[in-house]
Design a protein around this motif. Sequence first.
Motif, PDB file in Angstrom:
ATOM      1  N   SER A  21       0.871  -1.176   0.000  1.00 46.55           N
ATOM      2  CA  SER A  21       0.000   0.000   0.000  1.00 46.55           C
ATOM      3  C   SER A  21       0.907   1.225   0.000  1.00 46.55           C
ATOM      4  N   LEU A  22       0.833   2.019  -1.080  1.00 46.21           N
ATOM      5  CA  LEU A  22       1.723   3.159  -1.259  1.00 46.21           C
ATOM      6  C   LEU A  22       0.907   4.422  -1.461  1.00 46.21           C
ATOM      7  N   GLU A  23       1.545   5.562  -1.168  1.00 43.97           N
ATOM      8  CA  GLU A  23       0.896   6.852  -1.339  1.00 43.97           C
ATOM      9  C   GLU A  23       1.594   7.636  -2.443  1.00 43.97           C
ATOM     10  N   ALA A  24       0.805   8.329  -3.242  1.00 49.19           N
ATOM     11  CA  ALA A  24       1.326   9.187  -4.300  1.00 49.19           C
ATOM     12  C   ALA A  24       0.352  10.329  -4.510  1.00 49.19           C
ATOM     13  N   ASP A  25       0.881  11.555  -4.520  1.00 52.86           N
ATOM     14  CA  ASP A  25       0.047  12.747  -4.719  1.00 52.86           C
ATOM     15  C   ASP A  25      -1.077  12.834  -3.687  1.00 52.86           C
ATOM     16  N   GLY A  26      -0.830  12.383  -2.478  1.00 48.36           N
ATOM     17  CA  GLY A  26      -1.822  12.447  -1.420  1.00 48.36           C
ATOM     18  C   GLY A  26      -2.876  11.366  -1.471  1.00 48.36           C
ATOM     19  N   ASN A  27      -2.765  10.431  -2.417  1.00 46.82           N
ATOM     20  CA  ASN A  27      -3.728   9.333  -2.541  1.00 46.82           C
ATOM     21  C   ASN A  27      -3.063   8.008  -2.221  1.00 46.82           C
ATOM     22  N   ALA A  28      -3.853   7.077  -1.704  1.00 46.68           N
ATOM     23  CA  ALA A  28      -3.340   5.749  -1.373  1.00 46.68           C
ATOM     24  C   ALA A  28      -3.693   4.779  -2.500  1.00 46.68           C
ATOM     25  N   TYR A  29      -2.720   3.942  -2.874  1.00 43.30           N
ATOM     26  CA  TYR A  29      -2.910   2.943  -3.925  1.00 43.30           C
ATOM     27  C   TYR A  29      -2.467   1.588  -3.382  1.00 43.30           C
ATOM     28  N   ASP A  30      -3.265   0.571  -3.683  1.00 37.79           N
ATOM     29  CA  ASP A  30      -2.945  -0.802  -3.291  1.00 37.79           C
ATOM     30  C   ASP A  30      -2.452  -1.578  -4.509  1.00 37.79           C
ATOM     31  N   ILE A  31      -1.392  -2.324  -4.306  1.00 39.69           N
ATOM     32  CA  ILE A  31      -0.915  -3.259  -5.327  1.00 39.69           C
ATOM     33  C   ILE A  31      -1.309  -4.650  -4.862  1.00 39.69           C
ATOM     34  N   ARG A  32      -2.187  -5.298  -5.641  1.00 42.91           N
ATOM     35  CA  ARG A  32      -2.758  -6.567  -5.212  1.00 42.91           C
ATOM     36  C   ARG A  32      -2.550  -7.631  -6.285  1.00 42.91           C
ATOM     37  N   LEU A  33      -2.454  -8.868  -5.799  1.00 43.01           N
ATOM     38  CA  LEU A  33      -2.436 -10.049  -6.666  1.00 43.01           C
ATOM     39  C   LEU A  33      -3.827 -10.667  -6.662  1.00 43.01           C
ATOM     40  N   GLY A  34      -4.300 -11.038  -7.842  1.00 37.62           N
ATOM     41  CA  GLY A  34      -5.601 -11.701  -7.941  1.00 37.62           C
ATOM     42  C   GLY A  34      -5.471 -13.058  -8.622  1.00 37.62           C
ATOM     43  N   ARG A  35      -6.394 -13.957  -8.300  1.00 37.79           N
ATOM     44  CA  ARG A  35      -6.388 -15.303  -8.877  1.00 37.79           C
ATOM     45  C   ARG A  35      -7.429 -15.360 -10.002  1.00 37.79           C
ATOM     46  N   TYR A  36      -6.972 -15.725 -11.210  1.00 34.83           N
ATOM     47  CA  TYR A  36      -7.838 -15.697 -12.393  1.00 34.83           C
ATOM     48  C   TYR A  36      -7.828 -17.066 -13.079  1.00 34.83           C
ATOM     49  N   GLN A  37      -8.964 -17.396 -13.686  1.00 36.74           N
ATOM     50  CA  GLN A  37      -9.073 -18.631 -14.475  1.00 36.74           C
ATOM     51  C   GLN A  37      -9.649 -18.291 -15.849  1.00 36.74           C
ATOM     52  N   LEU A  38      -8.941 -18.749 -16.864  1.00 35.65           N
ATOM     53  CA  LEU A  38      -9.390 -18.569 -18.246  1.00 35.65           C
ATOM     54  C   LEU A  38      -9.964 -19.883 -18.746  1.00 35.65           C
ATOM     55  N   GLY A  39     -11.268 -19.928 -18.882  1.00 35.62           N
ATOM     56  CA  GLY A  39     -11.925 -21.151 -19.335  1.00 35.62           C
ATOM     57  C   GLY A  39     -11.708 -22.278 -18.343  1.00 35.62           C
ATOM     58  N   ASN A  40     -11.215 -23.410 -18.884  1.00 38.06           N
ATOM     59  CA  ASN A  40     -10.949 -24.578 -18.044  1.00 38.06           C
ATOM     60  C   ASN A  40      -9.474 -24.710 -17.699  1.00 38.06           C
TER      61      ASN A  40
END
Length: 567
Positions: free
Chosen positions: A146-165
Amino acid sequence: MKRIGSWQRWMLAVVILLVSSVCLAQSQDEGTAQDWYALDSLNTGLGKAPGSVKLRTPRESMRTFRDLTDSGNFEAAAHILNLADLTPAAQRERGAELARQLSEIFQRGKSIRISSLSGRQDAAIEDPTGESPQAGKPRRDIELASLEADGNAYDIRLGRYQLGNEEPVWLIMPESVAAIPALYREYGPTEFERHIPESLKGSFGVLRIWEWIAIPLVLLGVALVGKGVYRLVEWVTRWLPSGSPSIFAKQIRGPVALIVMSLLTQALLDYVVSFSAAATITLRVVLIAILAWGAGAVALRLVDTMMLKMTRRLAGQIDDSKPKDERKLLTTLYAVRRIIILIMVTAVTIYVLGQIQLFETLGLSILASASVLAVLVGVAGQAVLGNILSSFQLSLAKPIRVGDLVAFEGQWAYVEGIFYTYIRLRLWNERRLIVPVTYFASKAFENLSAKSTKEYRSLVLTLHLSADISLVREKFLEFAKAEENVIEHHKLLCCVTDQNGPAQTVTCYLMTIDPLSGWAAEVSVREKLLAFIRDEHPEWWPREVVVISHRDIARGHTTAGDDDVTQ
């Protein structure tokens, strides 16, 4: 009404069974789908991912991203980003650049501990103790930073994705990809770094080659600036009037230099050059500690100067003959000094712990070690902590003040200072007694200055029954009124308080302004009374009457005591 046939009943049962099966299958599919995000397409503009890209677990994905970016293969690293918000053409054009920018953000803004990431495909939290309510439950996204830039907070997240089967994979989420440009402007390389040769940008240990050269040079330059500030404050001190201003300015030369050095280094890190995350975090922690220490030291020097001025106003001797308000103010200054130290140490400790993130994903072993260490330090520092708390108790309740005269363990002493762990007492013979605060607070002591410094003293004389008490009383009143430290003359009293055989006890009472002055007045009046009796009426001294028989005279010897003999 027409009855339903048996075959119709069978058909109805089959339909109900089929509908129930479909509903059950759909509910199971929905429950499984909650473990990941379903995709219709994935980074079509990048083409097929090379075999070196491993994305089955969060740890594997970030390890792959680190290895690829360290080797400069940003095209392959782009496959670890979910570029769903970009068109295929934009994915092809910007994918590698976004991966490079993200690697720079990780290097400067937030260093990711890959070993702390989950090695499970479902990223479920493993908690052997079973205390965590989320233990064992699959996750489909996790936070990396979780980082701040220009007074705003931004989250860097990993997500789990599935393409088809296909097998689910872990990718940087589109929301985080969209924040990369803003974070790169904040944490990316500065204009200064763009002029660094490529040969110096390689890594050497935890830092890059050019950082090993730049950091010592920056620190050397900041140290020279600090030395210049030190000399400047010293030069200004010479132009200040003598006394408290010059003393205060001379004492804050070092702290002011450190404050300027800290602020200058902070400005360099913010606007001129940015180092790797490990170096930046370390420098910022050290700088904020120095800044807090310098500000606290300036405040302490100010309080010390006020205390010195108060002490000088008290004529260099802190005792209970001085005004009570001044002694109370001096005691309060001692308390303020301790409060400033406590606040400074607490603030720096909390900030440092927050910066090193002691309680975030460092593992149970470190927490257990920290707990054991805290217990050991608590046991070892119990006496020190008790002294500190007792010191605050004495400063707030004020059963004693600086300058009070106390009778402690049979000795008279003035309270010279109340410090964190000890109290300094000045004995009547000008020697100093250092007493731990807890020991002093646990013992009974007499504060001779608690309400008033006045003391009613007495002197005792043993005279013969033939002594003229009225004359003795007259001389006592004369001598007592002549003493400067004897007050409230209407309370002077001299009378016979006891009688034993041929002797009588005469006690004289006098009121004095303070105990020590009273002692001096008492001995002075006693000496004058004894001199008067010795010179004018020596017959008033106690003596024994011894009867000598004729038989003893005939034997040629007499028996007498040590006192005068009267026949």
